[in-house]
Structure formats: structure tokens, C-alpha cells
Design a protein around this motif. Structure first.
Motif, PDB file in Angstrom:
ATOM      1  N   THR A 199      -0.725  -6.188  -7.310  1.00 19.29           N
ATOM      2  CA  THR A 199       0.234  -5.283  -6.680  1.00 19.29           C
ATOM      3  C   THR A 199       1.277  -4.728  -7.639  1.00 19.29           C
ATOM      4  N   SER A 210       0.446  -5.635  -0.955  1.00 23.56           N
ATOM      5  CA  SER A 210       1.495  -4.708  -0.552  1.00 23.56           C
ATOM      6  C   SER A 210       2.833  -5.221  -1.074  1.00 23.56           C
ATOM      7  N   LYS A 211       3.860  -4.411  -0.905  1.00 22.23           N
ATOM      8  CA  LYS A 211       5.195  -4.815  -1.354  1.00 22.23           C
ATOM      9  C   LYS A 211       5.656  -6.067  -0.602  1.00 22.23           C
ATOM     10  N   LYS A 212       5.335  -6.136   0.694  1.00 24.82           N
ATOM     11  CA  LYS A 212       5.725  -7.283   1.507  1.00 24.82           C
ATOM     12  C   LYS A 212       4.915  -8.517   1.152  1.00 24.82           C
ATOM     13  N   CYS A 322      -5.683  -8.322   3.301  1.00 25.50           N
ATOM     14  CA  CYS A 322      -4.314  -8.059   3.761  1.00 25.50           C
ATOM     15  C   CYS A 322      -3.821  -9.281   4.524  1.00 25.50           C
ATOM     16  N   GLU A 324      -0.752  -9.423   6.040  1.00 22.02           N
ATOM     17  CA  GLU A 324       0.327  -9.083   6.971  1.00 22.02           C
ATOM     18  C   GLU A 324      -0.139  -9.125   8.424  1.00 22.02           C
TER      19      GLU A 324
END
Length: 324
Positions: A199, A210-212, A322, A324
Motif C-alpha cells: 500500500t 487501503s489507507k485504512k 480486503c 475492511e
């Protein structure tokens, strides 16, 4: 498969190159381009590239596994660079003579300080016991990745020194078309170089995480063999990069039997990088991270713990992972 070469210094292009006075497509601030000619580099013939192993060149940051404090450690790339005064003298010399090899360096005074733990890379020329800079004025080297060093937080996210293991992306042992994310003992990676991708590395060309919820992984150099590599010919290689699915890579690194590494970057051919869907991020991947084998209490939100929650799950594409 034979043990492949490690990346300790800059790698030569498979073709002789020429400099064009036009804006670079690789670096926004660079006002020139380095392009390949159709003439093979003499090193190619010396190293018998026809019998070499062609592998995918990855777009990340180079790492190294070697002993530190009595155990295997991950090291980050850190080149020793000239201070401002020496840099100015060196650039002036380059522009006036074009013969940078003859520049007289004072290695004791001309270079910026580095951590005491810094070591220079294998193959660096030495004079009177001091490592000498390369043609770019840099001394390639390494610095150990400590858990409390925020500068290398993404490096430290893929290693756990308590269990002595790293998070690695590699081809599945039984199904080569399938990738595998797993833990590998650091001692099995000793003296290897690897690429850290993810990332927060080089603008994330593979679309990982992702940023999160950032995702970073280590990939041993040479482990991603190219199955459909064309002959070492300018036009055939150009056509492969432009028209083959497996050609959606940053470049090729050939691992020659004598240990020599030879590369070709898409930019050498005037081609764009990154591309929208890379070959790597389009490949299926299996998560094989079982932490029950270790007697250690892992941090709940660590990358190791997060991957372990998906242990045994297969994703259609690497980019699909992912959390999230």
C-alpha cells in the motif's frame, strides 16, 4: 530450481542504452530519458543469457535478510549519499567531463552520516578498507529494521523477530499458477534479497490494501518466474510487453548461471508503467497464515493476525484482498 542471484547493486540493462533530452516518463522531475537501443549489452553474451531464468521485476523497495544481534534480521536499503558540497562538485564534474569514474572522492568527508549499524552491500569496491561510491556517487548499503523505527514501519509490519518469521508472497508449491501468502522462517531467507511491495510503497502499483488497512508483503527476488518470456530480441520483447497478459509487469530480470543479473524495464522501451491491471495483481492467491503453530501472543491488529483471520481462504485476484 537453482538458487538465484541476490540484488545488491544496480543491475545492467539487457541492451545498451542512450540518453534522450526529453522529459522522463518514469520520474516527473527528470528532464531526460534513458532508452534501450537494439544492441545487446556485451554482458549478456558473456553471461549466457539464453540459459538464464527470466523473472518478474517487481516495483517495490529492496530488502535483505542477514544476521544481526545473533539472529536473522530484515535489512532495508539505505545508500550512503554525498553531502551537499560533494554532490555539487560531483555534478559539476559530470557536466564538464562526462567521466564520473575519474572523480576524486574523499570517502571520509564527502558523505552523509549513516547509522552505526549500516553495512555496505556485497560487491562494493573497496580502497584501503573504505567502500567506494558507484558511478552515481552512491555507496549501496543496508540498515537493520528495528521495530521501534517509524521510518521503516512498513518493513517491520512484515516481520516478527519473536517467532523469527516473515510474511511472504510466493508461488504455491503444488500449483504454480496460484500465489500463496504465508509465514516463512527468517533463517530460510538468510542472505537473500527480497522486494517489499504494498500500500505505502512506490504509490502501490499493485493496488494492495487501503489507507485504512494497508497490506505489505515480501517477495524473494527471482521467485516469480516468467513462463512465456520471448527471445532476447528488442522487437520480440517490445511485442511481449505490449500484447501478452504476462507482459503486464514492470520489467524482466534474468538470473544468469554465473550469478549475473540483467534487467529490462518497460521505460527502457518507452512504455508506460504502471499499467491498470498488472499480471501480479490479477493472479489468484491463497492465504496460508496459521499462527497456532507459534507460542506467542500476537498484537490483535498486526498484519500477521489480520491475515491469520483469513487463513485457508482463496481470492480470485491478489488485488481483491480486503480486510475492511
Amino acid at each position: 530450481m537453482r538458487r538465484l542471484g541476490s540484488v545488491q547493486q544496480k543491475i545492467s540493462c539487457v541492451f545498451l542504452t542512450e540518453v534522450k533530452n526529453e522529459p522522463s516518463t518514469k520520474r516527473e522531475y527528470q528532464k531526460f530519458r534513458v532508452l534501450a537501443t537494439e544492441t545487446l549489452n556485451p554482458k549478456v553474451l558473456e553471461s549466457d543469457i539464453q540459459s538464464a531464468v527470466p523473472t518478474e521485476k517487481l516495483d517495490g523497495t529492496c530488502c535483505y535478510v542477514s544476521a544481526y544481534k545473533g539472529k536473522p534480521y530484515l535489512w532495508a536499503r539505505l545508500d550512503k549519499k554525498p553531502n551537499k558540497q560533494a554532490e555539487k562538485r560531483f555534478r559539476t564534474f559530470q557536466h564538464s567531463t562526462k567521466v564520473s569514474e575519474a572523480f576524486a572522492w574523499n570517502v571520509k568527508e564527502d558523505f552523509r552520516s549513516v547509522p552505526e549499524s549500516w553495512i555496505f552491500a556485497h560487491g562494493v569496491t573497496q580502497c584501503n578498507g573504505y567502500p567506494q561510491p558507484d558511478e552515481n556517487g552512491h555507496i549501496p548499503g543496508w540498515v537493520p529494521v528495528e521495530n521501534d523505527n517509524k521510518q521503516y514501519c512498513w518493513h517491520s509490519s512484515v516481520v516478527n523477530y519473536e517467532i523469527g518469521a516473515a510474511l511472504v508472497l510466493r508461488p504455491h508449491k503444488e500449483h504454480q499458477e496460484l500465489l500463496e501468502i504465508t509465514t516463512v522462517p527468517l533463517h530460510e531467507l538468510l542472505e537473500q534479497t527480497l522486494e517489499l511491495i504494498g500500500t505505502n510503497i512506490n504509490a502501490n502499483p499493485y493496488g494492495l490494501g487501503s489507507k485504512k488497512q494497508p497490506i505489505h508483503l515480501l517477495v524473494s527476488h527471482g521467485v516469480l518466474e516468467i513462463q512465456s518470456a520471448p527471445a532476447v530480441n528488442y522487437q520480440q520483447l517490445l511485442g511481449w510487453f505490449q500484447g501478452c497478459e504476462e507482459g503486464k509487469v514492470e520489467g524482466i530480470v534474468w538470473h544468469c548461471s554465473d550469478g549475473t543479473l540483467i534487467k529490462l524495464h518497460r521505460h527502457h522501451l518507452g512504455l508506460r508503467w504502471p499499467v491498470e491491471d498488472t499480471f501480479l495483481n490479477s493472479r489468484p492467491v491463497l492465504v496460508n497464515v496459521d499462527l497456532t503453530q507459534y507460542e506467542w501472543d500476537f498484537i490483535p491488529k498486526s498484519l500477521f493476525t489480520t491475515f491469520s483471520e483469513f487463513n485457508g481462504r482463496q481470492f480470485d485476484h491478489l488485488k481483491d484482498i480486503c480486510f475492511e
